[in-house]
Design an enzyme around this catalytic site. Structure first.
Site, PDB file in Angstrom:
ATOM      1  N   LYS A  13      -3.341  10.422  -6.935  1.00  0.00           N
ATOM      2  CA  LYS A  13      -2.256  10.591  -5.960  1.00  0.00           C
ATOM      3  C   LYS A  13      -0.886  10.284  -6.581  1.00  0.00           C
ATOM      4  O   LYS A  13       0.057  11.058  -6.436  1.00  0.00           O
ATOM      5  CB  LYS A  13      -2.489   9.670  -4.743  1.00  0.00           C
ATOM      6  CG  LYS A  13      -3.833   9.886  -4.061  1.00  0.00           C
ATOM      7  CD  LYS A  13      -4.026   8.964  -2.868  1.00  0.00           C
ATOM      8  CE  LYS A  13      -4.068   7.488  -3.186  1.00  0.00           C
ATOM      9  NZ  LYS A  13      -5.227   7.061  -4.012  1.00  0.00           N
ATOM     10  N   ARG A  88      -4.028   5.223   5.882  1.00  0.00           N
ATOM     11  CA  ARG A  88      -5.295   4.772   5.323  1.00  0.00           C
ATOM     12  C   ARG A  88      -6.287   4.348   6.405  1.00  0.00           C
ATOM     13  O   ARG A  88      -7.388   3.917   6.082  1.00  0.00           O
ATOM     14  CB  ARG A  88      -5.035   3.565   4.428  1.00  0.00           C
ATOM     15  CG  ARG A  88      -5.115   3.835   2.933  1.00  0.00           C
ATOM     16  CD  ARG A  88      -4.775   2.514   2.249  1.00  0.00           C
ATOM     17  NE  ARG A  88      -5.230   2.394   0.899  1.00  0.00           N
ATOM     18  CZ  ARG A  88      -4.477   2.660  -0.168  1.00  0.00           C
ATOM     19  NH1 ARG A  88      -3.271   3.136  -0.041  1.00  0.00           N
ATOM     20  NH2 ARG A  88      -4.955   2.436  -1.368  1.00  0.00           N
ATOM     21  N   ARG A 127      -5.817   2.455 -16.418  1.00  0.00           N
ATOM     22  CA  ARG A 127      -4.466   2.805 -15.929  1.00  0.00           C
ATOM     23  C   ARG A 127      -3.420   1.781 -16.375  1.00  0.00           C
ATOM     24  O   ARG A 127      -3.645   0.586 -16.316  1.00  0.00           O
ATOM     25  CB  ARG A 127      -4.500   2.864 -14.393  1.00  0.00           C
ATOM     26  CG  ARG A 127      -3.127   2.852 -13.750  1.00  0.00           C
ATOM     27  CD  ARG A 127      -3.149   3.380 -12.347  1.00  0.00           C
ATOM     28  NE  ARG A 127      -3.875   2.548 -11.397  1.00  0.00           N
ATOM     29  CZ  ARG A 127      -4.096   2.905 -10.134  1.00  0.00           C
ATOM     30  NH1 ARG A 127      -3.678   4.075  -9.680  1.00  0.00           N
ATOM     31  NH2 ARG A 127      -4.767   2.104  -9.332  1.00  0.00           N
ATOM     32  N   ARG A 161      -1.947  -3.350 -13.297  1.00  0.00           N
ATOM     33  CA  ARG A 161      -2.010  -3.984 -11.978  1.00  0.00           C
ATOM     34  C   ARG A 161      -3.123  -5.027 -11.940  1.00  0.00           C
ATOM     35  O   ARG A 161      -4.219  -4.779 -12.426  1.00  0.00           O
ATOM     36  CB  ARG A 161      -2.279  -2.914 -10.908  1.00  0.00           C
ATOM     37  CG  ARG A 161      -1.034  -2.132 -10.539  1.00  0.00           C
ATOM     38  CD  ARG A 161      -1.344  -0.910  -9.724  1.00  0.00           C
ATOM     39  NE  ARG A 161      -2.246  -1.140  -8.594  1.00  0.00           N
ATOM     40  CZ  ARG A 161      -2.619  -0.187  -7.758  1.00  0.00           C
ATOM     41  NH1 ARG A 161      -2.150   1.061  -7.915  1.00  0.00           N
ATOM     42  NH2 ARG A 161      -3.437  -0.445  -6.768  1.00  0.00           N
ATOM     43  N   ARG A 172     -12.087  -1.741  -2.977  1.00  0.00           N
ATOM     44  CA  ARG A 172     -11.127  -0.712  -2.557  1.00  0.00           C
ATOM     45  C   ARG A 172     -11.840   0.590  -2.196  1.00  0.00           C
ATOM     46  O   ARG A 172     -11.458   1.284  -1.261  1.00  0.00           O
ATOM     47  CB  ARG A 172     -10.079  -0.511  -3.656  1.00  0.00           C
ATOM     48  CG  ARG A 172      -9.087  -1.677  -3.712  1.00  0.00           C
ATOM     49  CD  ARG A 172      -8.395  -1.839  -5.051  1.00  0.00           C
ATOM     50  NE  ARG A 172      -7.605  -0.701  -5.457  1.00  0.00           N
ATOM     51  CZ  ARG A 172      -7.181  -0.491  -6.710  1.00  0.00           C
ATOM     52  NH1 ARG A 172      -7.475  -1.339  -7.674  1.00  0.00           N
ATOM     53  NH2 ARG A 172      -6.463   0.566  -6.979  1.00  0.00           N
TER      54      ARG A 172
HETATM   55  P1  ADP Z   1      -4.563   2.972  -5.096  1.00  0.00           P
HETATM   56  O1  ADP Z   1      -3.981   3.253  -6.427  1.00  0.00           O
HETATM   57  O2  ADP Z   1      -5.838   2.266  -5.131  1.00  0.00           O
HETATM   58  O3  ADP Z   1      -4.613   4.161  -4.187  1.00  0.00           O
HETATM   59  P2  ADP Z   1      -2.313   1.673  -3.761  1.00  0.00           P
HETATM   60  O4  ADP Z   1      -1.282   1.387  -4.781  1.00  0.00           O
HETATM   61  O5  ADP Z   1      -2.089   2.810  -2.840  1.00  0.00           O
HETATM   62  O6  ADP Z   1      -3.715   1.809  -4.476  1.00  0.00           O
HETATM   63  O7  ADP Z   1      -2.569   0.381  -2.882  1.00  0.00           O
HETATM   64  C1  ADP Z   1      -2.784  -0.899  -3.468  1.00  0.00           C
HETATM   65  C2  ADP Z   1      -3.150  -1.898  -2.371  1.00  0.00           C
HETATM   66  O8  ADP Z   1      -2.056  -2.011  -1.438  1.00  0.00           O
HETATM   67  C3  ADP Z   1      -4.341  -1.516  -1.504  1.00  0.00           C
HETATM   68  O9  ADP Z   1      -5.566  -1.940  -2.082  1.00  0.00           O
HETATM   69  C4  ADP Z   1      -4.031  -2.264  -0.205  1.00  0.00           C
HETATM   70  O10 ADP Z   1      -4.305  -3.654  -0.315  1.00  0.00           O
HETATM   71  C5  ADP Z   1      -2.527  -2.116  -0.100  1.00  0.00           C
HETATM   72  N1  ADP Z   1      -2.129  -0.897   0.636  1.00  0.00           N
HETATM   73  C6  ADP Z   1      -1.433   0.172   0.133  1.00  0.00           C
HETATM   74  N2  ADP Z   1      -1.228   1.105   1.074  1.00  0.00           N
HETATM   75  C7  ADP Z   1      -1.812   0.636   2.207  1.00  0.00           C
HETATM   76  C8  ADP Z   1      -1.967   1.151   3.524  1.00  0.00           C
HETATM   77  N3  ADP Z   1      -1.488   2.359   3.876  1.00  0.00           N
HETATM   78  N4  ADP Z   1      -2.633   0.389   4.422  1.00  0.00           N
HETATM   79  C9  ADP Z   1      -3.108  -0.825   4.104  1.00  0.00           C
HETATM   80  N5  ADP Z   1      -3.022  -1.364   2.887  1.00  0.00           N
HETATM   81  C10 ADP Z   1      -2.374  -0.642   1.934  1.00  0.00           C
HETATM   82  P1  ADP Z   2      -4.026   6.947  -7.497  1.00  0.00           P
HETATM   83  O1  ADP Z   2      -2.529   6.936  -7.261  1.00  0.00           O
HETATM   84  O2  ADP Z   2      -4.738   7.972  -6.651  1.00  0.00           O
HETATM   85  O3  ADP Z   2      -4.646   5.591  -7.379  1.00  0.00           O
HETATM   86  P2  ADP Z   2      -3.294   7.562 -10.276  1.00  0.00           P
HETATM   87  O4  ADP Z   2      -2.461   8.789 -10.130  1.00  0.00           O
HETATM   88  O5  ADP Z   2      -2.589   6.297 -10.564  1.00  0.00           O
HETATM   89  O6  ADP Z   2      -4.264   7.405  -8.999  1.00  0.00           O
HETATM   90  O7  ADP Z   2      -4.371   7.849 -11.415  1.00  0.00           O
HETATM   91  C1  ADP Z   2      -5.251   6.825 -11.878  1.00  0.00           C
HETATM   92  C2  ADP Z   2      -5.346   6.873 -13.409  1.00  0.00           C
HETATM   93  O8  ADP Z   2      -6.037   8.071 -13.791  1.00  0.00           O
HETATM   94  C3  ADP Z   2      -3.991   6.933 -14.108  1.00  0.00           C
HETATM   95  O9  ADP Z   2      -4.073   6.124 -15.276  1.00  0.00           O
HETATM   96  C4  ADP Z   2      -3.785   8.412 -14.452  1.00  0.00           C
HETATM   97  O10 ADP Z   2      -3.081   8.543 -15.677  1.00  0.00           O
HETATM   98  C5  ADP Z   2      -5.210   8.926 -14.585  1.00  0.00           C
HETATM   99  N1  ADP Z   2      -5.381  10.279 -14.021  1.00  0.00           N
HETATM  100  C6  ADP Z   2      -4.762  10.816 -12.928  1.00  0.00           C
HETATM  101  N2  ADP Z   2      -5.191  12.077 -12.699  1.00  0.00           N
HETATM  102  C7  ADP Z   2      -6.116  12.345 -13.655  1.00  0.00           C
HETATM  103  C8  ADP Z   2      -6.934  13.493 -13.971  1.00  0.00           C
HETATM  104  N3  ADP Z   2      -6.872  14.607 -13.217  1.00  0.00           N
HETATM  105  N4  ADP Z   2      -7.752  13.400 -15.029  1.00  0.00           N
HETATM  106  C9  ADP Z   2      -7.811  12.271 -15.776  1.00  0.00           C
HETATM  107  N5  ADP Z   2      -7.087  11.161 -15.548  1.00  0.00           N
HETATM  108  C10 ADP Z   2      -6.240  11.192 -14.501  1.00  0.00           C
END
Ligand code: ADP
Ligand code: ADP
Ligand code: ZN
Length: 214
Positions: A13, A88, A127, A161, A172
């Protein structure tokens, strides 16, 4: 244009949002990024959210929805919004509908990144981001062009992170399955869900999203 990027942790994402920001001047609304900024600044919201985030559980619907409301209020009406990591829960999905109406917006697409859960642990544990500009990288899948130097800003400092460890990732994922996946049928009924193969490489996923946005 207002879109939701939906998918479990590590689905891509943030990676795809960053590209949409660069290419289309859209704005990324990532509740995860907003919460991490609040934790860093030790605001009341940050102090409350930190322990919950460290466990991999979800922060309250009220807190994240207020963050989104404030961002939407600060945006120009013509700037497109990418909701990354919000909504979410079913309650958040309902609140988002109200917020969009309040701010004169309508949802165009819910883009579901379809991924194989087994691959996500590797994505998440590899990551890292630039400590200066936040650009996202991966140990195996997305290394900087010059090792140790950010492509975007030239910084040599990176960070990981605290919640990107295998144990927290499992929690998660469970949260995603139990609370987030159930919001999809509601959007499906409205005919706005577009499924994309999130296991393809980063450029191929980007091309699929471009095709949806037309
Ligand atoms: P990911 O990369 O796993 O999608 P995020 O950066 O979106 O993670 O979120 C990290 C953490 O922040 C989540 O595990 C949760 O604790 C909190 N968080 C983020 N967005 C939301 C949301 N929309 N509702 C509740 N908690 C959230
Ligand atoms: P999210 O925001 O959904 O938690 P990220 O965009 O941060 O996910 O992606 C998680 C990790 O995977 C990052 O280190 C990113 O560089 C890598 N990544 C993202 N998309 C791809 C893909 N299509 N193939 C391989 N690695 C990916
Ligand atoms: Zn950088």
């Amino acid at each position: 244009m207002n879109i939701i990027l939906l998918g479990p942790p590590g689905a891509g994402k943030g990676t795809q949002s960053a590209r949409l920001v660069d290419h289309y001047g859209m704005r990324q609304l990532s509740t995860g990024d907003m919460l991490r900024a609040a934790v860093k600044a030790q605001t009341p919201v940050g102090l409350k959210a930190k322990a919950v985030m460290d466990r991999g559980e979800l922060v309250s619907d009220e807190i994240v929805s207020e963050l989104i409301d404030a961002e939407l209020a600060a945006m120009g009406p013509d700037t497109g919004a990418i909701f990354d990591g919000y909504p979410r829960t079913e309650a958040q999905a309902e609140i988002l509908d109200q917020l969009l109406e309040k701010h004169g917006r309508a949802l165009d697409h819910v883009i579901e990144l379809d991924v194989d859960e087994d691959a996500l642990v590797e994505r998440i544990t590899g990551r890292f981001t630039c400590a200066n500009c936040g650009a996202g990288y991966h140990d195996t899948f997305q290394q900087p062009t010059v090792e140790g130097v950010c492509d975007k800003c030239g910084s040599t400092e990176f960070k990981r992170r605290p919640d990107d460890n295998e144990e927290t990732v499992r929690t998660r994922m469970q949260e995603y399955r139990a609370k987030t996946a159930p919001i999809l049928p509601g959007y499906e009924a409205r005919g706005i869900v577009r499924r994309v193969d999130g296991m393809a490489d980063i450029d191929a996923v980007a091309a699929s999203i471009d095709a949806i946005l037309g």
